[in-house]
Design a protein around this motif. Structure first.
Motif: not given
Length: 296
Positions: A68-72, A108-111, A137-147, A60-65
């Motif tokens: 990055g950087p990626i173009d949203l 659906a696409f996001d970091t 914290i792994g091969t790179g370091i990334g951050g995200g979340g919700m506000v 019914s759909g695909i989600g990709v995380g």
């Protein structure tokens, strides 16, 4: 009844994880591929979904995380692309387009970190919260979340791994591993940075190695910056480097020291063990978050 099936992809700097499921309790197929070149990995991902669809029915759909950087920006001609990444061979690579073309379903696409945050919000350590941070914290370091209940987006997307943190050159003469910024957070505290500084991977060091005091300090500095800017209700730390069980308590202790009683909240002053936490979904946070994105 298990419900409709969704596809999920966690595109990481080391590995691609793929899943087809209707939820965390009904996973019908999973696969892992090493992050080789795009011409190798993307056909593997598509073939995984083709075979799973043949066996279990349509998606019914695909989600990709994705790393990055990626173009949203949906109005951009490069929407769905990885852009100028430090990962060799992966700059200007279209992730969304081939999946849409192959399967004709919404993608659906996001970091990868925003995806993990969505998963933690739905099923993990961020349930019931509306403002929180997820750091990997792994091969790179990334951050995200919700506000305020919304996934963090803006001009592009958060690049918390590239914030600048103070480095004392006498304590740490290593000038950093980031090809863009040298001694940004990722350049100082990612897995490759640890290996470049000490000559061995993080897994080679016991709890008493000086690498960990330095690592805890840099990560705590980043968390304090985020506490003072975003005011999250919780900070979740995932990724391969955080698999060292002794590291989380060291980070908590250093966060308290750096804040120095400035943020007057019981969540920090007396409940730090439930404020800076590991992912509730463990290493599945990213892939289950991609699944949650597809479902939402």
């Amino acid at each position: 009844m298990s419900g409709p099936l969704y596809g999920a992809v966690e595109a990481g700097g080391t590995k691609f994880l793929c899943m087809v499921a209707s939820g965390p309790q009904h996973i019908v197929a999973q696969e892992r591929f090493d992050t080789a070149t795009p011409s190798v990995v993307l056909p593997q991902v598509i073939e995984f979904f083709r075979q799973t669809i043949e066996q279990h029915g349509k998606l019914s759909g695909i989600g990709v995380g994705s790393f990055g950087p990626i173009d949203l920006n949906r109005n951009s001609p490069s929407y769905g692309y990885i852009t100028a990444t430090p990962k060799a061979h992966w700059s200007n690579i279209d992730l969304v387009g081939p999946l849409r073309k192959a399967f004709g379903v919404p993608v659906a696409f996001d970091t990868d970190v925003n995806a993990a945050a969505v998963g933690e919000h739905r099923w993990g350590a961020a349930q019931g919260l509306d403002t929180f941070i997820y750091l990997t914290i792994g091969t790179g370091i990334g951050g995200g979340g919700m506000v305020a209940g919304r996934v963090m987006h803006g001009l592009v997307h958060p690049e918390m791994g590239h914030m600048r943190v103070p480095r004392d050159a006498e304590v740490d003469p290593f000038t950093g591993a980031c090809p863009f910024h040298g001694d940004c957070l990722e350049g100082l505290a990612s897995g490759p940075a640890i290996e470049a500084r000490w000559g061995k991977p993080a897994t080679a060091f016991d709890a008493n190695h000086p690498a960990w005091k330095l690592e805890a300090d840099y990560l705590a500095q980043a968390i304090v910056n985020l506490v003072c800017t975003v005011s999250p209700q919780r900070v979740i730390l995932g990724g391969g480097v955080m698999q060292q069980a002794f590291l989380l308590p060291m980070i908590r202790e250093r966060v308290l020291s750096l804040l120095n009683n400035y943020v007057q909240s019981p969540a920090i002053l007396s409940e730090i063990d439930s404020y800076v936490v590991a992912p509730g979904l463990g290493p599945q946070a990213g892939i289950l978050g991609s699944l949650a994105m597809a479902m939402e």
